[in-house]
Design a protein around this motif. Structure first.
Motif, PDB file in Angstrom:
ATOM      1  N   ALA A  87       0.838  -1.203   0.000  1.00 60.18           N
ATOM      2  CA  ALA A  87       0.000   0.000   0.000  1.00 60.18           C
ATOM      3  C   ALA A  87       0.872   1.253   0.000  1.00 60.18           C
ATOM      4  O   ALA A  87       0.631   2.207  -0.741  1.00 60.18           O
ATOM      5  CB  ALA A  87      -0.925  -0.016   1.210  1.00 60.18           C
ATOM      6  N   SER A  93       0.121   7.259  -0.885  1.00 64.76           N
ATOM      7  CA  SER A  93      -1.001   8.065  -0.432  1.00 64.76           C
ATOM      8  C   SER A  93      -0.575   8.938   0.748  1.00 64.76           C
ATOM      9  O   SER A  93       0.377   8.610   1.459  1.00 64.76           O
ATOM     10  CB  SER A  93      -2.109   7.112  -0.001  1.00 64.76           C
ATOM     11  N   GLY A  95      -0.609   9.906   4.418  1.00 66.93           N
ATOM     12  CA  GLY A  95      -0.835   8.978   5.520  1.00 66.93           C
ATOM     13  C   GLY A  95       0.178   7.848   5.520  1.00 66.93           C
ATOM     14  O   GLY A  95       0.290   7.120   6.499  1.00 66.93           O
ATOM     15  N   SER A  96       0.944   7.698   4.407  1.00 63.63           N
ATOM     16  CA  SER A  96       1.959   6.649   4.342  1.00 63.63           C
ATOM     17  C   SER A  96       2.961   6.792   5.481  1.00 63.63           C
ATOM     18  O   SER A  96       3.329   5.804   6.122  1.00 63.63           O
ATOM     19  CB  SER A  96       2.723   6.719   3.013  1.00 63.63           C
ATOM     20  N   VAL A  99       1.488   5.674   8.811  1.00 59.17           N
ATOM     21  CA  VAL A  99       1.354   4.225   8.903  1.00 59.17           C
ATOM     22  C   VAL A  99       2.727   3.590   9.095  1.00 59.17           C
ATOM     23  O   VAL A  99       2.908   2.728   9.963  1.00 59.17           O
ATOM     24  CB  VAL A  99       0.659   3.675   7.645  1.00 59.17           C
TER      25      VAL A  99
ATOM     26  N   THR B   4      -6.620   6.268  -2.537  1.00 61.55           N
ATOM     27  CA  THR B   4      -6.544   6.526  -1.102  1.00 61.55           C
ATOM     28  C   THR B   4      -7.369   5.495  -0.341  1.00 61.55           C
ATOM     29  O   THR B   4      -6.947   4.984   0.700  1.00 61.55           O
ATOM     30  CB  THR B   4      -7.051   7.947  -0.792  1.00 61.55           C
ATOM     31  N   VAL B   5      -8.543   5.164  -0.883  1.00 65.03           N
ATOM     32  CA  VAL B   5      -9.389   4.161  -0.239  1.00 65.03           C
ATOM     33  C   VAL B   5      -8.681   2.811  -0.242  1.00 65.03           C
ATOM     34  O   VAL B   5      -8.622   2.110   0.777  1.00 65.03           O
ATOM     35  CB  VAL B   5     -10.754   4.062  -0.957  1.00 65.03           C
ATOM     36  N   PHE B   7      -5.526   2.256  -0.393  1.00 64.37           N
ATOM     37  CA  PHE B   7      -4.404   2.340   0.547  1.00 64.37           C
ATOM     38  C   PHE B   7      -4.867   2.020   1.956  1.00 64.37           C
ATOM     39  O   PHE B   7      -4.309   1.162   2.635  1.00 64.37           O
ATOM     40  CB  PHE B   7      -3.787   3.744   0.486  1.00 64.37           C
ATOM     41  N   TRP B   8      -5.933   2.688   2.388  1.00 67.25           N
ATOM     42  CA  TRP B   8      -6.379   2.482   3.771  1.00 67.25           C
ATOM     43  C   TRP B   8      -6.939   1.089   3.988  1.00 67.25           C
ATOM     44  O   TRP B   8      -6.784   0.502   5.049  1.00 67.25           O
ATOM     45  CB  TRP B   8      -7.381   3.566   4.184  1.00 67.25           C
ATOM     46  N   VAL B  11      -3.817  -1.113   4.534  1.00 70.74           N
ATOM     47  CA  VAL B  11      -3.057  -0.955   5.774  1.00 70.74           C
ATOM     48  C   VAL B  11      -3.936  -1.157   7.003  1.00 70.74           C
ATOM     49  O   VAL B  11      -3.434  -1.268   8.116  1.00 70.74           O
ATOM     50  CB  VAL B  11      -2.353   0.429   5.865  1.00 70.74           C
ATOM     51  N   LEU B  12      -5.254  -1.250   6.768  1.00 69.80           N
ATOM     52  CA  LEU B  12      -6.169  -1.333   7.905  1.00 69.80           C
ATOM     53  C   LEU B  12      -5.919  -2.533   8.826  1.00 69.80           C
ATOM     54  O   LEU B  12      -5.824  -2.358  10.045  1.00 69.80           O
ATOM     55  CB  LEU B  12      -7.620  -1.333   7.413  1.00 69.80           C
ATOM     56  N   THR B  15      -2.871  -1.973  10.900  1.00 74.72           N
ATOM     57  CA  THR B  15      -3.021  -0.802  11.759  1.00 74.72           C
ATOM     58  C   THR B  15      -3.896  -1.128  12.958  1.00 74.72           C
ATOM     59  O   THR B  15      -3.549  -0.815  14.106  1.00 74.72           O
ATOM     60  CB  THR B  15      -3.629   0.360  10.947  1.00 74.72           C
TER      61      THR B  15
END
Lengths: 263, 289, 355
Positions: A87, A93, A95-96, A99, B4-5, B7-8, B11-12, B15
């Motif tokens: 990701a 993005s 926020g990288s 994270v 962006t969606v 990506f999250w 990583v969700l 995280t």
């Protein structure tokens, strides 16, 4: 200091470092095959310590527990680290950074703190007594950071536009991963698995607090070492060092393999 | 679905996992540090007694001070040793770079306890060094084992790979051609190192220092087995609260103090690095000159 | 356009505060080789990625063959693409690389073999099928990339700076080849490049892009000879620039006063007497003249370029003008020369930024 002597000094330092790192390990391996473990000169070869160790039932259970923790941690850490690395590198993005910071944070937290905080948390908040499961989860937080480092270092060489190319030619995201990303990057993932497996397999300071009464090889060794070093510990150290070196050779070959030529 | 969606979504899982099993536990011990323990049970009774205990008993502070000195010394030794080693591997390692680097890291993965055992076998009272000394008619050296020196050696042994790794990664991104530029424009080797190499690798070096300092500050196992009766460090006292004494609230408070000390060290080292642009690091989105 | 294959309607894309595409509208016909030309950072690659579906536009629509594909992912658009740096899959052989789009479509083995044979002959790759990408030369990789883009007979082929990594000789050959493929297949090619020579050689129509906007779209000759904006005039060819004052405007022409000289040139919107103007004259449109020369100076240097030469003429007041002409004109350095050009060969635009 001229260039030549500077070079020589560096070679000496490097050699001294390897001697420092490997001398004790090689000596322990040597001693584990000797009858007299205090002053094993001249050498008198024996497999006695190894067969003794093999007959100790408590070590069998501990080995199995260590492997379970290592395997579980390896899977969890590799999965999370791979997803995050993909990701971060693929989507770049906002926020990288945040994270990556969270994932690498365990590197900057002492293992003992991870150990005691997860002990307190799972016992008090989750109401779980110590178990292999708890130890696996606690180890996974620490190992994910290392797994991410391994995966990031390898993925950085992957050209993510190859994924774009696959998509344009009709591959759906899963198909793209299966046909293109995975065949090129699997060595990175397996490398991350090996590193996190070994970290958790040999971990003491995190596992110790989260295991409850479950024994693992490091906790057994810890207990044995409190009564002074013994012959079966030499054998154990020898075997585990062999295993680590074997896996490390695999890791090295994987990282080498990982450099698929993209030119 | 935007990138962006995606990506999250990717990583969700990790995280959430890290928030639940890393951050929440850390927050939990901060909370518990303001409670108290009674016969192996935590009792929610907000107070500052644990911190009062830590800061009023000189014993705790002494152990903390010892740990700070130990961590500083170990970090400095690692720093001094790792720099030339990492430099050599990157500069002259060529195709053997990777194997040279991995060789420094392999022992780390065998775990703390087995490495301590190996060191005992070398340095201990019946270890090979002292045995050799007595064999050949010398007096055994007591300080080899059960001393701060032994703990320090053990910690360097354990954490040196981190420093090598950090400096190695930093040097890997360093363009050695800049050294040629420095030399052509009149800088000697030392001057070139001070003016070019060191500043451009300052951030990587700082990360290495922190990576060694933080775990050594908390070390318990190494000092337990190598430090001898007077070798206990802060980590040993901390561990004791979760072992025999079962004073978890006090232990939590000690953990928080340890965490704050680590964080403080991190801040100090990072302050010393200063302006990242002076280390040749470009932050994305920063205004262009 | 009746046979319009690709249509962009007010496509807008922002990256943070930069406009990568600003309300771009564009139509490409069924049998066109359309070039998208612009300096690096002008947004041309972003536009191509939007057409491919790799980036989604913030506003506007993309239609391929009359169908709105704006929300479709790339793998459902049925297009071909040739990427910059080729982007061949390093772990697949040439044959597997080329057959990849067919595999994704689930074509049968026999169909795949037929298509492979057809495309290998088309791009002249026969015999290399079992090699891996790193065993190929740059030109061979280029052919594989083209074959992969064409093999599924897409309705549209996108080419993103496909020749940027080839040496000059190879580039010349491939330019001709790509034109041939386009004619043979009869599908539109959309060709992104920063190299005007490439665009002018290959395209039938072209557009010039600048900072996310289309400056001018049209026939390539029209863009070259009749630029509509100052940017296009300055970007195409290698023009001389004269910045002066407008003396008068009549009949679509403007008279410019430039350092004591006066000449006429075509006037574009916004010119009025008293304003500053920038006038562009392509160097090959300036000729040496023995009598009736507009400007007089001395030849400072001759730069031989093979089929032509650049003559650097230093005017008496120190300004330098480049004249491109046949290489065998026997002018010597230091020789007095006169130069002139037709009024229609100059393009005057209002000067911006300066009063």
């Amino acid at each position: 200091m001229n260039h030549r002597s500077g070079f020589g000094v560096q070679v000496l330092l490097l050699a001294a470092l390897y001697l420092f790192l490997y001398g004790p390990i090689l000596y322990v391996i040597y001693v584990s095959f000797q009858i007299d473990s205090i002053w094993p000169f001249p050498p008198t070869l024996t497999l006695e310590h190894h067969t003794d160790l093999w007959q100790r039932r408590d070590y069998h259970a501990a080995l199995w527990n260590s492997v379970t923790i290592g395997f579980g941690t390896g899977l969890i850490a590799t999965l999370f680290a791979t997803l995050a690395a993909m990701a971060i590198l693929k989507y770049r993005s906002p926020g990288s950074g945040l994270v990556a910071g969270l994932f690498l944070a365990p590197l900057f937290i002492a293992p003992i703190l991870i150990g005691i905080s997860s002990l307190m948390f799972s016992r008090t908040v989750l109401g779980m007594p110590g178990s292999i499961f708890g130890a696996t989860l606690a180890n996974s937080t620490y190992a994910t950071a290392f797994a991410l480092l391994v995966v990031l270092a390898q993925f950085a060489r992957y050209d993510w536009r190859l994924d774009d190319a696959a998509m344009v030619f009709g591959a759906r995201p899963w198909r793209t991963f299966w046909e293109i990303t995975l065949p090129i990057t699997w060595p990175a993932m397996l490398g991350a698995f090996i590193v996190s497996f070994l970290l958790a397999f040999n971990n003491l300071e995190i596992s110790f607090y989260n295991l409850g009464a479950t024994p693992t090889l490091p906790t057994l060794a810890w207990g044995a070492l409190r009564h002074g070093i013994s012959a079966e510990l030499y054998a154990l150290a020898a075997i585990i060092n062999f295993a680590v070196f074997a896996l490390f050779t695999v890791l090295y070959l994987l990282l080498r393999l990982g450099t698929i030529r993209i030119d | 679905m935007s990138n962006t969606v995606r990506f999250w979504l990717m990583v969700l899982p990790g995280t959430v996992f890290l928030v639940v099993f890393l951050l929440l536990p850390l927050i939990a011990i901060v909370v518990f540090s303001f409670w108290r323990t009674e016969s192996y049970t935590l009792i929610q009774d907000w107070n500052l007694d644990n911190y009062a205990t830590i800061f009023s008993h000189s014993a705790y502070l002494t152990f903390l001070a010892r740990a700070l000195v130990m961590a500083t010394c170990v970090s400095l030794v690692c720093l001094a040793y790792a720099w030339p080693v990492a430099y050599f591997i990157v500069r002259y390692g060529g195709r053997y770079r990777l194997i040279l680097l991995l060789s420094t890291a392999a022992p780390f993965l065998t775990g703390e306890i087995l490495r301590v055992a190996a060191l005992q076998q070398i340095l201990g009272p019946i270890g090979v060094v002292n045995m050799a000394l007595t064999r050949f008619g010398f007096d055994p050296i007591e300080a080899l084992m059960y001393s701060n020196m032994a703990t320090g050696t053990g910690l360097v042994y354990l954490w040196l790979p981190f420093m090598v790794l950090a400096i190695y990664l930093s040097l890997l991104n360093f363009d050695f051609a800049l050294l040629d530029v420095a030399k052509i424009t009149g800088a000697g080797p030392l001057r070139a190192f001070v003016e070019v190499t060191l500043p451009l690798n300052r951030a990587g070096t700082a990360i290495g220092i922190v990576l060694v300092f933080i775990p050594t500050l908390a070390s318990a196992t190494t000092s337990q087995f190598l430090g001898g009766p007077d070798g206990a460090l802060y980590g040993n006292i901390l561990a004791r609260q979760f072992g025999s004494t079962g004073t978890w609230a006090l232990g939590s408070a000690m953990g928080v103090v340890l965490f704050l000390a680590s964080a403080l060290a991190l801040v100090i080292v990072w302050r010393a690095v200063g302006d990242l642009r002076r280390s040749g690091i470009v932050i994305k989105g920063a205004p262009k000159p | 356009m009746s046979d319009c294959m690709l249509r962009l309607q007010s496509v807008t894309k922002r990256f943070g505060t930069t406009m990568a595409a600003e309300s771009v509208s564009l139509e490409v016909g069924q049998t066109e080789l359309f070039a998208l030309l612009g300096p690096s950072g002008s947004g041309k690659t972003t536009l191509l990625r939007i057409i491919a579906g790799l980036d989604a536009p913030d506003e506007g629509r993309v239609l391929i063959g009359g169908r709105d594909v704006t929300r479709l992912p790339p793998y459902r658009r049925g297009i071909g693409m040739v990427f910059q740096d080729f982007l061949l899959f390093p772990h697949k052989t040439v044959a597997e690389n080329i057959a990849f789009p067919l595999k994704m479509q689930g074509k049968s083995r026999a169909e795949t073999a037929d298509d492979l044979k057809w495309v290998s002959q088309l791009v002249r790759l026969t015999g290399l099928e079992e090699r891996y990408p790193h065993e190929l030369s740059g030109g061979q990789k280029q052919r594989v990339a083209l074959a992969r883009g064409l093999v599924s007979r897409p309705s549209l082929l996108l080419l993103d700076e496909p020749l940027a990594n080839l040496d000059r000789e190879l580039r010349k050959r491939m330019e001709v080849e790509i034109r041939r493929f386009q004619l043979e297949l009869g599908i539109p090619f959309i060709y992104v490049t920063h190299n005007q020579e490439e665009a002018l050689t290959m395209a039938s129509r072209m557009a010039v892009m600048r900072e996310g906007c289309l400056e001018q779209i049209g026939d390539k000759l029209a863009l070259y000879h009749r630029p509509a904006t100052a940017f296009v005039a300055a970007f195409l060819g290698s023009p001389n620039t004269f910045e002066g004052d407008v003396v008068g405007v009549e009949d679509g022409r403007a008279e410019i006063a430039w350092h004591g000289h006066r000449f006429w040139s075509r006037a574009h919107d916004g010119l009025a007497p008293g304003l500053r103007a920038v006038c562009y004259v392509k160097s090959e449109k300036i000729a040496f003249a023995s009598s009736g020369a507009a400007l007089a100076g001395r030849l400072r240097d001759t730069i031989f370029k093979g089929q032509y030469a650049d003559y650097l003429v230093c005017l008496d007041d120190g300004h330098e003008i480049t004249v491109s002409a046949a290489p065998d004109l026997c002018h010597r350095p230091g020789e007095a020369v006169g130069i002139t050009w037709a009024a229609d060969d100059g393009d005057a635009f209002p000067a911006v930024g300066k009063e």
